[in-house]
Design a protein around this motif. Structure first.
Motif, PDB file in Angstrom:
ATOM      1  N   ASN A 113      39.739  47.289  33.408  1.00  0.00           N
ATOM      2  CA  ASN A 113      40.604  46.184  33.842  1.00  0.00           C
ATOM      3  C   ASN A 113      41.753  46.674  34.718  1.00  0.00           C
ATOM      4  O   ASN A 113      42.894  46.237  34.590  1.00  0.00           O
ATOM      5  N   SER A 172      39.280  37.726  40.391  1.00  0.00           N
ATOM      6  CA  SER A 172      39.256  36.310  40.036  1.00  0.00           C
ATOM      7  C   SER A 172      40.640  35.783  39.696  1.00  0.00           C
ATOM      8  O   SER A 172      40.898  34.577  39.792  1.00  0.00           O
ATOM      9  N   ARG A 173      41.558  36.675  39.311  1.00  0.00           N
ATOM     10  CA  ARG A 173      42.933  36.271  38.974  1.00  0.00           C
ATOM     11  C   ARG A 173      43.862  36.394  40.186  1.00  0.00           C
ATOM     12  O   ARG A 173      44.659  35.484  40.457  1.00  0.00           O
ATOM     13  N   LEU A 198      50.720  40.538  37.364  1.00  0.00           N
ATOM     14  CA  LEU A 198      49.875  39.792  36.433  1.00  0.00           C
ATOM     15  C   LEU A 198      49.460  40.633  35.229  1.00  0.00           C
ATOM     16  O   LEU A 198      48.655  40.182  34.409  1.00  0.00           O
TER      17      LEU A 198
END
Length: 288
Positions: A113, A172-173, A198
């Protein structure tokens, strides 16, 4: 990890042979990938040459005014709509070493991630040219320097966009590169900083993943041999590196409450440096 679905994102303009060399290095990797190449109005036969040598490459046509940010935004949004596990930004003047994709994916496996950055070196001098970036100090919020790669992954704050692996969970974010604002400069730095805002992290892969020469300073707004007026004119051009409108938006997003001071500082330094240079080398009056 199982074999990932990987999209390589590229943008090019009139560098046919350079682009072909880059593509050859991608196809020499041990990880298969789909390639999305934006040809931004090339007039040197780039699209035809790529189609002839690498027919599987998905070529997207630009109008000649996309530049790096707009071209990469188009490639990114097109691949994102198709849906992949990973997206690799790759400059067409970057030549990957044979195991580059494996290096990047292995780093991601140990730091999931996260964005993974590949460092490049000059093909002749072997000096670090592009890669992960860190702030020089907490008080100089918009001043970043390259962090040399080591034998272990290292966390950084943002990155140059020459070779960057982005997982779908982050894409996608965060979305794509903001190519409408950052047409040619700061889109890569902005993306890394937005991802960190984020809650995601940015890591540098061990070692070098390829070669890429640094853009020359000569003739740019950073060239100390140019006059103050010439340097300001260079800075205000699209590819000049410090357009006031673009730099203002970058400062507003990432410099905090005192962003206006940070925005003005490079222009002030430019004036001061030019004044001191003129004092060191005063003009000599010509006697008739």
């Amino acid at each position: 990890m199982s074999q990932p679905r990987l999209a390589v994102l590229m943008s090019c303009h009139n560098r046919r042979d350079t682009t072909l060399t880059c593509l050859a290095a991608i196809y020499a990797q041990d990880i298969p990938s789909d390639i999305y190449l934006v040809d931004d109005g090339s007039s040197d036969g780039t699209s035809a040459a790529v189609s002839a040598s690498y027919p599987a490459v998905k070529i997207l046509q630009g109008n000649g005014n996309l530049f790096w940010g707009g071209g990469m935004q188009l490639a990114f949004s097109t691949a994102l709509a198709a849906g992949y596990d990973f997206y690799l930004w790759l400059n067409d003047d970057t030549k990957l070493v044979p195991n580059a994709l494996s290096q990047l994916l292995n780093t991601y496996q140990s730091h999931p991630n996260s964005i993974v950055v590949g460092s490049t070196q000059d093909p002749i001098s072997r000096e670090l040219t592009y890669g992960g970036m860190v702030r020089q100090s907490r008080w100089r919020r918009l001043n970043f320097s390259l962090l040399p790669p080591t034998e272990q992954p290292q966390e950084c704050e943002t990155m140059c966009g020459n070779c960057v692996l982005i997982p779908h969970i982050i894409a996608s974010r965060v979305g794509t590169i903001d190519g409408e604002i950052f047409t040619h400069e700061f889109g890569d730095w902005d993306y890394g900083l937005r991802a960190r805002q984020l809650g995601f992290s940015v890591w540098i892969a061990p070692g070098f993943i390829g070669t890429c020469s640094r853009n020359p300073i000569k003739g740019s707004w950073n060239d100390p041999n140019l006059s103050l007026i010439e340097r300001f004119k260079k800075a205000d051009k699209l590819k000049g590196g410090l357009q006031p409108r673009v730099w203002q938006e970058f400062a507003r997003r990432h410099a905090g409450a005192f962003w206006l001071i940070y925005w003005a500082s490079p222009y002030v330094r430019l004036v001061v440096a030019s004044v001191f240079k003129s004092l060191e080398h005063p003009a000599v009056a010509i006697q008739k």
